[in-house]
Design a protein around this motif. Structure first.
Motif, PDB file in Angstrom:
ATOM      1  N   ILE A 288       0.949  -1.206  -0.018  1.00 26.63           N
ATOM      2  CA  ILE A 288       0.058   0.126  -0.109  1.00 26.63           C
ATOM      3  C   ILE A 288       0.998   1.376   0.073  1.00 26.63           C
ATOM      4  O   ILE A 288       1.524   1.349   0.891  1.00 26.63           O
ATOM      5  N   ASN A 289       0.838   2.128  -0.895  1.00 23.97           N
ATOM      6  CA  ASN A 289       1.547   3.276  -0.883  1.00 23.97           C
ATOM      7  C   ASN A 289       0.796   4.360  -0.144  1.00 23.97           C
ATOM      8  O   ASN A 289       0.007   5.058  -1.267  1.00 23.97           O
ATOM      9  N   GLU A 290       1.419   4.543   0.972  1.00 22.82           N
ATOM     10  CA  GLU A 290       0.681   5.701   1.703  1.00 22.82           C
ATOM     11  C   GLU A 290       1.582   6.031   2.702  1.00 22.82           C
ATOM     12  O   GLU A 290       2.377   4.877   3.321  1.00 22.82           O
ATOM     13  N   GLU A 291       1.644   7.296   3.125  1.00 24.60           N
ATOM     14  CA  GLU A 291       2.477   7.534   4.297  1.00 24.60           C
ATOM     15  C   GLU A 291       1.686   7.205   5.538  1.00 24.60           C
ATOM     16  O   GLU A 291       0.619   7.813   5.687  1.00 24.60           O
ATOM     17  N   VAL A 292       2.124   6.547   6.539  1.00 24.68           N
ATOM     18  CA  VAL A 292       1.558   6.340   7.764  1.00 24.68           C
ATOM     19  C   VAL A 292       1.696   7.350   8.751  1.00 24.68           C
ATOM     20  O   VAL A 292       2.701   7.994   8.790  1.00 24.68           O
ATOM     21  N   GLY A 293       0.467   7.825   9.256  1.00 27.92           N
ATOM     22  CA  GLY A 293       0.583   8.877  10.278  1.00 27.92           C
ATOM     23  C   GLY A 293       0.046  10.064   9.900  1.00 27.92           C
ATOM     24  O   GLY A 293       0.103  10.995  10.835  1.00 27.92           O
ATOM     25  N   ILE A 294      -0.356  10.268   8.667  1.00 26.40           N
ATOM     26  CA  ILE A 294      -0.948  11.315   8.382  1.00 26.40           C
ATOM     27  C   ILE A 294      -2.318  11.588   8.264  1.00 26.40           C
ATOM     28  O   ILE A 294      -3.066  12.429   8.234  1.00 26.40           O
ATOM     29  N   LYS A 295      -3.083  10.459   8.202  1.00 21.67           N
ATOM     30  CA  LYS A 295      -4.453  10.351   8.287  1.00 21.67           C
ATOM     31  C   LYS A 295      -4.957   9.746   9.953  1.00 21.67           C
ATOM     32  O   LYS A 295      -4.102   8.941  10.370  1.00 21.67           O
ATOM     33  N   SER A 296      -6.161  10.044  10.440  1.00 20.71           N
ATOM     34  CA  SER A 296      -6.404   9.573  11.886  1.00 20.71           C
ATOM     35  C   SER A 296      -6.487   8.381  11.832  1.00 20.71           C
ATOM     36  O   SER A 296      -6.382   7.590  12.922  1.00 20.71           O
ATOM     37  N   LYS A 297      -7.104   7.448  10.644  1.00 17.63           N
ATOM     38  CA  LYS A 297      -7.233   6.416  10.834  1.00 17.63           C
ATOM     39  C   LYS A 297      -6.013   5.447  10.707  1.00 17.63           C
ATOM     40  O   LYS A 297      -5.684   4.126  10.895  1.00 17.63           O
ATOM     41  N   ASN A 298      -4.751   6.034  10.037  1.00 21.86           N
ATOM     42  CA  ASN A 298      -3.848   5.136   9.894  1.00 21.86           C
ATOM     43  C   ASN A 298      -2.340   5.669  10.900  1.00 21.86           C
ATOM     44  O   ASN A 298      -1.390   5.416  10.508  1.00 21.86           O
ATOM     45  N   THR A 299      -2.982   5.985  12.044  1.00 22.94           N
ATOM     46  CA  THR A 299      -1.910   6.015  13.046  1.00 22.94           C
ATOM     47  C   THR A 299      -1.644   4.773  13.569  1.00 22.94           C
ATOM     48  O   THR A 299      -2.145   3.770  13.472  1.00 22.94           O
ATOM     49  N   ILE A 300      -0.293   4.795  14.085  1.00 24.78           N
ATOM     50  CA  ILE A 300       0.086   3.517  14.806  1.00 24.78           C
ATOM     51  C   ILE A 300      -0.767   2.812  15.873  1.00 24.78           C
ATOM     52  O   ILE A 300      -1.120   1.772  16.083  1.00 24.78           O
ATOM     53  N   GLU A 301      -1.217   3.894  16.564  1.00 23.29           N
ATOM     54  CA  GLU A 301      -2.110   3.570  17.649  1.00 23.29           C
ATOM     55  C   GLU A 301      -3.438   2.847  17.220  1.00 23.29           C
ATOM     56  O   GLU A 301      -3.931   1.825  17.623  1.00 23.29           O
ATOM     57  N   GLU A 302      -4.019   3.456  16.162  1.00 23.75           N
ATOM     58  CA  GLU A 302      -5.262   2.985  15.514  1.00 23.75           C
ATOM     59  C   GLU A 302      -4.885   1.504  15.033  1.00 23.75           C
ATOM     60  O   GLU A 302      -5.715   0.465  15.174  1.00 23.75           O
ATOM     61  N   MET A 303      -3.657   1.321  14.375  1.00 29.69           N
ATOM     62  CA  MET A 303      -3.470   0.134  13.694  1.00 29.69           C
ATOM     63  C   MET A 303      -3.142  -1.014  14.682  1.00 29.69           C
ATOM     64  O   MET A 303      -3.626  -1.939  14.532  1.00 29.69           O
ATOM     65  N   SER A 304      -2.547  -0.563  15.622  1.00 27.13           N
ATOM     66  CA  SER A 304      -2.121  -1.765  16.654  1.00 27.13           C
ATOM     67  C   SER A 304      -3.086  -2.251  17.544  1.00 27.13           C
ATOM     68  O   SER A 304      -3.243  -3.164  18.169  1.00 27.13           O
ATOM     69  N   LYS A 305      -4.390  -1.419  17.489  1.00 25.69           N
ATOM     70  CA  LYS A 305      -5.689  -1.946  18.471  1.00 25.69           C
ATOM     71  C   LYS A 305      -6.200  -2.996  17.395  1.00 25.69           C
ATOM     72  O   LYS A 305      -6.845  -3.632  18.228  1.00 25.69           O
ATOM     73  N   GLU A 306      -6.074  -2.890  16.327  1.00 22.22           N
ATOM     74  CA  GLU A 306      -6.503  -4.107  15.305  1.00 22.22           C
ATOM     75  C   GLU A 306      -5.605  -5.318  15.266  1.00 22.22           C
ATOM     76  O   GLU A 306      -6.138  -6.420  14.465  1.00 22.22           O
ATOM     77  N   GLY A 307      -4.104  -5.247  15.516  1.00 28.17           N
ATOM     78  CA  GLY A 307      -3.436  -6.325  15.071  1.00 28.17           C
ATOM     79  C   GLY A 307      -1.812  -5.973  15.545  1.00 28.17           C
ATOM     80  O   GLY A 307      -1.751  -4.868  15.721  1.00 28.17           O
ATOM     81  N   ILE A 308      -1.250  -6.834  15.030  1.00 27.70           N
ATOM     82  CA  ILE A 308       0.245  -6.654  14.952  1.00 27.70           C
ATOM     83  C   ILE A 308       0.811  -5.346  13.950  1.00 27.70           C
ATOM     84  O   ILE A 308       0.541  -5.621  12.855  1.00 27.70           O
ATOM     85  N   VAL A 309       1.741  -4.688  14.444  1.00 28.01           N
ATOM     86  CA  VAL A 309       2.353  -3.584  13.425  1.00 28.01           C
ATOM     87  C   VAL A 309       3.884  -3.486  13.624  1.00 28.01           C
ATOM     88  O   VAL A 309       4.283  -3.648  14.857  1.00 28.01           O
TER      89      VAL A 309
END
Ligand SMILES: Cc1cc2nc3c(=O)[nH]c(=O)nc-3n(C[C@H](O)[C@H](O)[C@H](O)COP(=O)(O)OP(=O)(O)OC[C@H]3O[C@@H](n4cnc5c(N)ncnc54)[C@H](O)[C@@H]3O)c2cc1C
Length: 390
Positions: A118-139
């Motif tokens: 996925i070509n996207e910078e992580v951290g710029i959208k509220s949905k793709n923050t590390i905190e949000e991602m790690s609630k759903e699984g391993i990062v």
């Protein structure tokens, strides 16, 4: 809970991590911000881009990095396999054609049915923050020394600590056709040392006949060396910000800083002439600059050990004083860059898992390891532990 693992950063560590996880049949979402956004050192759209020297260091098993590479081969590392396939001549070192290397890895990763890039910078959208991602699984965070600013700010949030910086530098590259081969000569220091019993005539003939095209060597006499050092220490460097004047990694010290330590520092360091004879004079040179092949077709060469902070114009002026480089065409100038890394010993356990969040792992140079091979190898702990959790 997700049925996939998220890997952030499609560099050396991120690609190796994604591949090793996918090999176990586990799905991976691999986020890479290129080609939408580039760090100051990255410039092509491929995965696993190597940004400076094309060398993965020694292949010898008597050397720590050589041994590490051999262990990675046994563990079936994708990146070392691709490095072996795209290698260029470099004596006992493993050096690669950087374009072919990252193209091959991009192909392997993109063709892997378990990996979605996925070509996207992580951290710029509220949905793709590390905190949000790690609630759903391993990062796994593998965004390297040039982690984007927005993500770096999130890392501060989750680690609860300030980022730490030190500074690093990259060497310039010149075209082969612009090097004066009446002055320069081919040869590998160690090969010459092994064969030093032969006579000068035998040696000259062998050099002429043999395809010994590993390094191009530029010998210097005392006068040339001292004049070069004088200009180097007085050359203009780029203006540094206050925070940029902090620590510089000793193993990647800019050449002008090394030269300021004393007139003989360079000829006992990156310009050491040990093991070479100048074919023009039959004598040992006073100092010697080595150029390492940088692409498969041997059209461009990097100046070994010439990481620098000199202004581009000054690089051209001062490095062109090296005999053989008087008409050198520079295709890339040396640059200084920021390195971002976390305080791993306090924050991570032995599997690179964040102690305060079971779902977050780090891999690659952001953990404080230094170098291509070390970054590749660092993914194993996190990759293996993540695999086991599925
Ligand atoms: C200028 C420079 C010169 C270097 N010279 C050498 C050298 O000569 N020899 C050596 O062994 N090592 C060198 N290094 C270190 C080398 O780059 C690293 O050891 C290695 O590339 C680290 O691998 P990595 O996977 O951790 O990070 P990288 O290879 O840098 O990969 C990180 C990836 O993450 C991506 N990324 C960053 N932020 C985000 C985000 N928010 N979202 C999505 N993707 C993101 C980047 O685009 C990049 O593709 C150098 C580094 C730099 C910067």
């Amino acid at each position: 809970m997700n049925d996939y693992i998220t890997v952030i950063g499609g560099g050396l560590a991120g690609c190796e991590a994604a591949y090793q996880i996918a090999k176990k049949g586990i799905k991976v979402k691999l986020y890479e911000m290129k080609p939408i956004k580039f760090s100051p050192a990255h410039s092509n759209g491929n995965l696993a881009e190597i940004v400076c020297s094309n060398s993965f260091k020694s292949n010898l098993h008597t050397n720590a990095c050589g041994l590490l590479k051999e262990e990675l081969r046994i563990l079936e590392s994708l990146l070392i396999k691709c490095a072996d396939k795209t290698c260029v001549p470099a004596g006992q070192a493993l050096a690669v054609d950087r374009e072919e290397f990252s193209k091959l890895i991009t192909k392997e990763i993109k063709e892997n049915k378990n990996i979605e890039v996925i070509n996207e910078e992580v951290g710029i959208k509220s949905k793709n923050t590390i905190e949000e991602m790690s609630k759903e699984g391993i990062v796994i965070i593998a965004t390297g020394p040039l982690t984007s600013q927005s993500l770096a700010e999130q890392i501060i949030k989750i680690t609860g600590q300030d980022r730490l910086y030190f500074y690093d530098a990259a060497a310039p590259i010149v075209t082969k056709e612009s090097i004066d081969m009446n002055i320069a000569f081919w040869g590998d220091r160690y090969k010459q040392e092994r064969q030093k019993e032969e006579s000068i005539e035998e040696w000259k003939n062998r050099i002429k006949n043999e395809e010994e095209q590993n390094y191009i060597n530029l010998p210097m006499n005392k006068e040339e060396y001292e004049k070069f050092c004088e200009e180097l220490v007085n050359a203009e460097i780029v203006t540094l910000h206050e925070f940029e004047k902090r620590e510089i990694f000793e193993g990647c010290m800019p050449i002008e800083i090394m030269a300021k330590r004393g007139i003989d520092t360079l000829r006992f360091g990156p310009l050491k002439p040990v093991g070479f004879t100048d074919p023009r004079t039959g004598k040992h040179p006073y100092a010697l600059v080595q150029l390492r092949q940088d692409d498969t077709n041997a059209t461009i060469f990097n100046l070994v050990g010439f990481q620098t902070n000199l202004k581009f114009g000054e690089q051209k002026r001062v490095f062109s004083m090296i005999p053989g480089l008087q008409n050198a065409e520079f295709v890339k100038y040396g640059v200084m860059h920021r390195n971002t890394y976390i305080n791993s010993t306090e924050l991570l356990d032995e599997t690179y898992n964040l102690k305060t969040n079971n779902n977050i792992y780090f891999a690659g140079q952001i953990t404080g390891v230094e170098g291509y091979v070390e970054s590749i190898s660092s993914r194993f702990s996190s990759g293996i532990k993540c695999n086991k959790r599925f």
